[in-house]
Design an enzyme around this catalytic site. Structure first.
Site, PDB file in Angstrom:
ATOM      1  N   TYR A 168      -7.210  14.806   0.803  1.00  0.00           N
ATOM      2  CA  TYR A 168      -6.305  15.619  -0.027  1.00  0.00           C
ATOM      3  C   TYR A 168      -7.128  16.308  -1.112  1.00  0.00           C
ATOM      4  O   TYR A 168      -8.367  16.170  -1.157  1.00  0.00           O
ATOM      5  CB  TYR A 168      -5.180  14.740  -0.587  1.00  0.00           C
ATOM      6  CG  TYR A 168      -4.297  14.205   0.532  1.00  0.00           C
ATOM      7  CD1 TYR A 168      -3.582  15.095   1.339  1.00  0.00           C
ATOM      8  CD2 TYR A 168      -4.229  12.847   0.808  1.00  0.00           C
ATOM      9  CE1 TYR A 168      -2.801  14.622   2.394  1.00  0.00           C
ATOM     10  CE2 TYR A 168      -3.453  12.366   1.853  1.00  0.00           C
ATOM     11  CZ  TYR A 168      -2.742  13.258   2.648  1.00  0.00           C
ATOM     12  OH  TYR A 168      -1.985  12.807   3.693  1.00  0.00           O
TER      13      TYR A 168
ATOM     14  N   GLY B  88      -0.400  -2.357   4.315  1.00  0.00           N
ATOM     15  CA  GLY B  88       0.411  -1.189   4.616  1.00  0.00           C
ATOM     16  C   GLY B  88       1.378  -1.440   5.747  1.00  0.00           C
ATOM     17  O   GLY B  88       2.503  -1.926   5.547  1.00  0.00           O
ATOM     18  N   ARG B  89       0.930  -1.159   6.965  1.00  0.00           N
ATOM     19  CA  ARG B  89       1.836  -1.192   8.116  1.00  0.00           C
ATOM     20  C   ARG B  89       2.598  -2.504   8.267  1.00  0.00           C
ATOM     21  O   ARG B  89       3.800  -2.460   8.602  1.00  0.00           O
ATOM     22  CB  ARG B  89       1.070  -0.815   9.384  1.00  0.00           C
ATOM     23  CG  ARG B  89       0.702   0.667   9.414  1.00  0.00           C
ATOM     24  CD  ARG B  89      -0.420   0.950  10.370  1.00  0.00           C
ATOM     25  NE  ARG B  89      -1.625   0.222   9.985  1.00  0.00           N
ATOM     26  CZ  ARG B  89      -2.701   0.100  10.756  1.00  0.00           C
ATOM     27  NH1 ARG B  89      -2.718   0.671  11.944  1.00  0.00           N
ATOM     28  NH2 ARG B  89      -3.753  -0.573  10.336  1.00  0.00           N
TER      29      ARG B  89
ATOM     30  N   SER C 269       0.842  -1.197   0.000  1.00  0.00           N
ATOM     31  CA  SER C 269       0.000   0.000   0.000  1.00  0.00           C
ATOM     32  C   SER C 269       0.877   1.247   0.000  1.00  0.00           C
ATOM     33  O   SER C 269       1.960   1.254   0.611  1.00  0.00           O
ATOM     34  CB  SER C 269      -0.886  -0.029   1.250  1.00  0.00           C
ATOM     35  OG  SER C 269      -2.064   0.698   1.032  1.00  0.00           O
ATOM     36  N   PRO C 270       0.430   2.309  -0.663  1.00  0.00           N
ATOM     37  CA  PRO C 270       1.239   3.528  -0.671  1.00  0.00           C
ATOM     38  C   PRO C 270       1.451   4.055   0.750  1.00  0.00           C
ATOM     39  O   PRO C 270       0.489   4.155   1.508  1.00  0.00           O
ATOM     40  CB  PRO C 270       0.395   4.509  -1.497  1.00  0.00           C
ATOM     41  CG  PRO C 270      -0.970   3.918  -1.597  1.00  0.00           C
ATOM     42  CD  PRO C 270      -0.818   2.445  -1.415  1.00  0.00           C
TER      43      PRO C 270
ATOM     44  N   ARG D 260      -7.845   5.880  -5.869  1.00  0.00           N
ATOM     45  CA  ARG D 260      -8.047   5.599  -4.445  1.00  0.00           C
ATOM     46  C   ARG D 260      -9.131   6.528  -3.899  1.00  0.00           C
ATOM     47  O   ARG D 260      -9.081   7.742  -4.079  1.00  0.00           O
ATOM     48  CB  ARG D 260      -6.742   5.786  -3.665  1.00  0.00           C
ATOM     49  CG  ARG D 260      -6.886   5.307  -2.224  1.00  0.00           C
ATOM     50  CD  ARG D 260      -5.569   5.089  -1.539  1.00  0.00           C
ATOM     51  NE  ARG D 260      -5.477   3.708  -1.087  1.00  0.00           N
ATOM     52  CZ  ARG D 260      -4.819   3.322   0.001  1.00  0.00           C
ATOM     53  NH1 ARG D 260      -4.165   4.190   0.733  1.00  0.00           N
ATOM     54  NH2 ARG D 260      -4.791   2.062   0.342  1.00  0.00           N
TER      55      ARG D 260
ATOM     56  N   GLN E  85       1.618   6.429  -7.395  1.00  0.00           N
ATOM     57  CA  GLN E  85       0.434   7.117  -6.896  1.00  0.00           C
ATOM     58  C   GLN E  85       0.662   8.618  -6.997  1.00  0.00           C
ATOM     59  O   GLN E  85       1.617   9.138  -6.419  1.00  0.00           O
ATOM     60  CB  GLN E  85       0.139   6.736  -5.437  1.00  0.00           C
ATOM     61  CG  GLN E  85      -1.203   7.307  -4.973  1.00  0.00           C
ATOM     62  CD  GLN E  85      -1.465   7.164  -3.478  1.00  0.00           C
ATOM     63  OE1 GLN E  85      -0.662   7.623  -2.667  1.00  0.00           O
ATOM     64  NE2 GLN E  85      -2.579   6.557  -3.105  1.00  0.00           N
TER      65      GLN E  85
HETATM   66  C1  LIG Z   1       3.103   5.770   7.427  1.00  0.00           C
HETATM   67  C2  LIG Z   1       1.927   5.728   6.510  1.00  0.00           C
HETATM   68  C3  LIG Z   1       1.900   6.500   5.370  1.00  0.00           C
HETATM   69  C4  LIG Z   1       0.847   6.451   4.476  1.00  0.00           C
HETATM   70  N1  LIG Z   1       0.867   7.156   3.323  1.00  0.00           N
HETATM   71  C5  LIG Z   1      -0.082   6.997   2.380  1.00  0.00           C
HETATM   72  C6  LIG Z   1       0.023   7.576   1.097  1.00  0.00           C
HETATM   73  O1  LIG Z   1       1.007   8.211   0.758  1.00  0.00           O
HETATM   74  N2  LIG Z   1      -0.991   7.399   0.225  1.00  0.00           N
HETATM   75  C7  LIG Z   1      -2.092   6.661   0.554  1.00  0.00           C
HETATM   76  O2  LIG Z   1      -3.000   6.527  -0.274  1.00  0.00           O
HETATM   77  N3  LIG Z   1      -2.201   6.066   1.761  1.00  0.00           N
HETATM   78  C8  LIG Z   1      -1.224   6.198   2.672  1.00  0.00           C
HETATM   79  N4  LIG Z   1      -1.295   5.534   3.855  1.00  0.00           N
HETATM   80  C9  LIG Z   1      -2.431   4.610   4.106  1.00  0.00           C
HETATM   81  C10 LIG Z   1      -2.012   3.180   3.718  1.00  0.00           C
HETATM   82  O3  LIG Z   1      -1.818   3.066   2.332  1.00  0.00           O
HETATM   83  C11 LIG Z   1      -3.094   2.172   4.135  1.00  0.00           C
HETATM   84  O4  LIG Z   1      -4.289   2.467   3.468  1.00  0.00           O
HETATM   85  C12 LIG Z   1      -3.336   2.170   5.637  1.00  0.00           C
HETATM   86  O5  LIG Z   1      -2.105   2.143   6.342  1.00  0.00           O
HETATM   87  C13 LIG Z   1      -4.194   0.968   6.059  1.00  0.00           C
HETATM   88  O6  LIG Z   1      -3.565  -0.241   5.746  1.00  0.00           O
HETATM   89  P1  LIG Z   1      -2.830  -1.157   6.891  1.00  0.00           P
HETATM   90  O7  LIG Z   1      -3.855  -1.419   7.940  1.00  0.00           O
HETATM   91  O8  LIG Z   1      -2.419  -2.388   6.148  1.00  0.00           O
HETATM   92  O9  LIG Z   1      -1.683  -0.356   7.379  1.00  0.00           O
HETATM   93  C14 LIG Z   1      -0.247   5.611   4.762  1.00  0.00           C
HETATM   94  C15 LIG Z   1      -0.232   4.840   5.915  1.00  0.00           C
HETATM   95  C16 LIG Z   1       0.833   4.870   6.786  1.00  0.00           C
HETATM   96  C17 LIG Z   1       0.833   3.967   7.985  1.00  0.00           C
END
Ligand SMILES: Cc1cc2nc3c(=O)[nH]c(=O)nc-3n(C[C@H](O)[C@H](O)[C@H](O)COP(=O)(O)O)c2cc1C
Ligand SMILES: Cc1cc2nc3c(=O)[nH]c(=O)nc-3n(C[C@H](O)[C@H](O)[C@H](O)COP(=O)(O)OP(=O)(O)OC[C@H]3O[C@@H](n4cnc5c(N)ncnc54)[C@H](O)[C@@H]3O)c2cc1C
Length: 791
Positions: A589, A730-731, A428-429, A637, A507
């Site tokens: 955003y 993501g995380r 994930s981004p 997204r 992205q």
């Molecule tokens: C440190 C961090 C930075 C993130 N930056 C972006 C981003 O640049 N663009 C985006 O669409 N989502 C961003 N997200 C959201 C993640 O892509 C993801 O949707 C969110 O962390 C939930 O997924 P997870 O539960 O697997 O972490 C970010 C999340 C985290 C934790």
């Protein structure tokens, strides 16, 4: 001690018998308005665990109930001419009438006073005083009147669901828990059928309220309704009749809408002169769980067990005991109600899933509550899961040799336009705040994205890459507006292509009112103390009230500029060699702020209804699509839910997805929230996946699910059920770049060598051995797989 129990259903009778058994000198009275054998309904389902709990709480009635149970193992799903069976579920059924007979007899045996045909009236306070009652149990079931009488204390929350159902019986026997789906010109009808003794089965017919109305059922007599159902399910009934025993219900009242009930408190204290006497809720009066997970009777009887145990633990502290009873049971109830909610909603939206192939429809049904995972299903019936996996892999173009283990769903390839991802995992981004201050991605990005690509994911997405210097969240966010940026990105893309099987996506986004802030770890969303830049947004906005910089409302000239910046970045991204392009229109955003009614207050053509709010984001998307190579996919997204009154709802998100699809989007990446401060999200595992599911089925577009997806088992379930086509993680990828390699190894699937970078293969063999040992130890410790719940 003198106890009055209002209502002689499973909750009331069982509580009475347990209390009397433990306190032989107490006077325990049950007052039931009906006659002893007057019960509505047919059979109920009890899980193996519940039966064990009943045996432990009162071995005598437990044994009697155990002796009457009709057991079966399979679930059969009949849909569009196909019958799909899976085994190992292990249920037990018992006739409700028989259950009550056993409990009534046992109550009488231990000395409970049973008064039938006795309606408890609203004068309970007087009775407490006059009769010297010490404890009153409200066990009046779904319609128990005391919930309303003491509503100020109990604070009931009653949500009348959207389907109508009728609880019938039939002398037709079934060798499996049977779900039958029949389509009519008015919509879908489904039957939930299960045998509960040697000769009889429960047969519940359910349909959406609007289908019920359109089919004219509202004006039919009970006999006509039954004849209608008999015709509809003739094949399943094989000539057997359907029978009603709701003799006291007349006309359309036999078709009920299920009330989801929750109460904030379960104990009301009645002032009785110098004493305070508790009125305590047990069973359905306090909470309901939809019949499709077969847990109402279980919850009712387990309430009774917990109440009895709590009082016994502190006999001199009734208030403390009741507080513990409520605290303990409300957690259990909430867990089941969450599962029941998913299940209820699944059946309310059968039409949503009806376009799935029967194999996937049945899988989606079996896993509808999100409590039974792919591996749980495999433990229950390995052959069913293997067949399903074979079918799924086959649909993705893979062939599985007859004796070979099929590729697990999450590891199957996915093709969009001319791009084939080697598996369904997306990194994930995630913003890194590690770019050079002129927006050039740094070596950090090479290592960060490179490591995750070599870590086995099918698609690695860059963080939000900004289309202009003033489009950035922070000065350390990467951008793509110069040739130097392009070249730096091209180096990263080359690494991914040369050293992994992964594809890499870009992205693109614009921070809007959430721009010019500090790094996340120095103060998330906090404005830069110096060096900030002017912000723009659809309407004048301050993201953090009183804190953030105020963004000014965009003019049409700003819109032209921003659109052109997106186009330039798209061209540069294509030249850098990215395989996939994602437009970031989520999380508050700039483009997301156009979409949400909470942040877009414009009065021109770009604000107002959803069509107007979509106008500028769609214009940007279309301009990007026009210059992005036609053989490469584009995703968008979205925040599918603002978690705030007046904000975007999942309904709106479906409409947004349809609009982007019409404009040429291939995939919707379904996130939620972060649009406004003060949002109230409901977190949980896989918490945003239902939105991806809904968009996928209703807008008929591929989706990416994201949010608290933590292992390959969950990912397999999501992909297999068709809730999404890809899962973004993501995380967990921040903690482990090789998340996919590790999770694939955990699945124990042997064919993953190709995912591993060759220099790392020696590590794989050792990891496989360690994990096999762990699996064997776990299996030995856990014993038989869990069974016996409809969820
Ligand atoms: C440190 C961090 C930075 C993130 N930056 C972006 C981003 O640049 N663009 C985006 O669409 N989502 C961003 N997200 C959201 C993640 O892509 C993801 O949707 C969110 O962390 C939930 O997924 P997870 O539960 O697997 O972490 C970010 C999340 C985290 C934790
Ligand atoms: C279609 C359908 C299918 C179901 N299938 C299952 C299943 O498979 N498995 C399962 O576990 N559960 C099932 N349930 C749920 C189950 O029936 C209930 O959860 C369970 O009966 C709750 O027990 P209770 O004692 O709280 O309430 P009830 O069984 O409703 O009993 C309440 C009693 O209180 C009496 N009463 C009410 N008010 C008064 C008054 N003022 N004075 C005197 N008496 C009063 C009523 O007459 C009634 O007898 C199903 C329910 C439905 C509707």
């Amino acid at each position: 001690m003198k106890v009055l129990v209002v209502g002689g259903g499973p909750a009331g009778l069982y509580a009475a018998l347990l209390l009397k058994r433990r306190h032989p000198h107490a006077e325990v009275i049950v007052e039931e308005r009906n006659r002893p054998d007057d019960t509505f309904g047919w059979g109920v389902v009890l899980s193996d665990q519940t039966v064990a709990n009943l045996r432990a709480a009162d071995p005598v009635s437990g044994a009697a109930i155990g002796a009457e149970l009709h057991r079966w193992d399979d679930i059969a799903v009949h849909f569009k001419g196909r019958s799909i069976r899976s085994g190992g579920h292990g249920f037990s059924g018992i006739g409700r009438r028989r259950l009550l007979e056993i409990l009534q007899a046992r109550c009488a045996e231990v000395g409970v006073t049973l008064r039938f045909e006795t309606q408890v009236a609203d004068d309970i306070e007087t009775r407490v005083l006059n009769e010297g009652l010490d404890l009153v149990l409200g066990a009046g079931g779904v319609n128990g009147r005391y919930r309303q009488h003491f509503a100020a204390t109990f604070q009931p929350d009653i949500d009348l669901r959207h389907c109508r159902y009728i609880w019938l019986g039939t002398p037709r026997t079934f060798d499996a828990f049977t779900f039958d789906f029949v389509e009519t010109p008015h919509g879908w009808f489904q039957a939930h059928a299960y045998q509960f003794d040697d000769a009889m089965s429960t047969f519940i017919v359910e349909t959406q309220d609007r289908t019920w109305e359109a089919a004219g059922l509202w004006e039919m007599t009970e006999a006509q309704s039954i004849a209608f159902c008999e015709r509809l399910f003739a094949e399943r009934l094989g000539g057997a009749p359907l029978i009603s025993n709701a003799a006291h219900l007349r006309g359309s009242a036999q078709w009920i809408r299920f009330p989801r009930i929750a109460c904030a408190s379960w104990v009301h204290w009645i002032d009785a002169g110098a004493r305070r006497v508790p009125f305590v809720l047990v069973g359905d009066v306090a909470h309901t769980a939809h019949f499709s997970i077969g847990s109402g009777t279980k919850l009712a009887m387990e309430d009774a067990i917990a109440l009895d145990a709590a009082i016994a633990a502190t006999p001199d502290d009734l208030a403390g005991a009741l507080a513990r009873y409520h605290a303990e049971r409300s957690v259990e109830v909430l867990k089941l109600q969450n599962a029941a909610r998913n299940s209820t909603e699944w059946f309310e939206h059968v039409d949503r899933y009806a376009s799935l192939a029967p194999e996937q429809f049945a899988y989606s049904l079996l896993t509808r509550s999100q409590r039974i995972s792919h591996e749980n299903l495999r433990e229950r019936d390995a052959a069913y899961v293997a067949d399903f996996e074979r079918w799924f892999a086959d649909r993705t173009g893979l062939t599985t040799a007859p004796a070979a283990r099929p590729v697990p769903p999450v590891l199957t390839p996915f093709t969009v336009r001319d791009v084939t991802l080697p598996n369904r995992v997306v990194v994930s981004p995630m913003a890194q705040y590690s770019a050079h201050e002129d927006g050039t991605p740094s070596d950090w990005h090479l290592v960060h994205l490179g490591a995750r690509a070599t870590g086995g994911a099918g698609l690695v997405m860059t963080e939000m890459t900004c289309v202009a210097a003033d489009a950035r969240i922070t000065p350390w966010c990467p951008g793509l507006w110069t040739d130097a940026h392009r070249d730096a990105w091209a180096r990263i893309v080359r690494f991914v292509h040369n050293h992994s099987a992964a594809k890499i996506g870009l992205q693109l986004g614009h921070a809007g009112a959430k721009g010019a802030t500090k790094k996340m770890w120095e103060g998330i969303d906090q404005p830069l103390p110096e060096g900030g830049w002017p912000l723009i947004a659809p309407s004048e906005a301050q993201y953090l009230a009183g804190v953030s910089q105020v963004a000014r409302a965009m003019t049409r000239a700003d819109m032209d500029r921003v659109r052109d910046e997106f186009v330039t970045a798209t061209r540069l991204g294509a030249a850098a060699g990215f395989d996939w392009l994602e437009l970031h229109a989520a999380h508050g955003y700039l483009l997301s702020a156009f979409l949400s009614p909470l942040t877009n207050h414009r009065t021109d053509a770009y604000g107002g209804d959803l069509e107007a709010r979509l106008r500028f984001p769609l214009e940007v998307f279309a301009a990007m699509r026009a210059v992005w190579p036609a053989d490469r996919p584009m995703s968008v997204r979205l925040s599918a839910h603002d978690w705030m009154d007046g904000g975007t709802t999942p309904d709106d998100a479906v409409a947004m997805a349809r609009a982007f699809k019409a404009a040429g989007a291939d995939v919707i990446d379904v996130s939620a929230g972060q649009v406004v401060k003060g949002e109230r999200p409901v977190f949980g595992r896989m918490w945003q996946t239902p939105f991806a599911d809904r968009i996928r089925q209703e807008a008929e577009i591929a989706t990416i699910a994201v949010g608290a997806i933590s292992d390959a088992d969950q990912a397999n379930g999501i992909i297999a059920a068709g809730r999404a086509d890809l899962v973004a993680v993501g995380r967990p990828h921040l903690a482990n770049p090789a998340w996919t390699l590790l999770e694939a190894a955990r699945l124990g699937y042997p064919g993953t060598d190709a995912l591993w970078p060759k220099p790392y293969l020696a590590g794989k063999a050792q990891l496989d051995r360690l994990l096999a040992r762990e699996r064997a130890a776990r299996a030995a410790a856990e014993g038989a797989p869990p069974t016996g719940e409809l969820t």
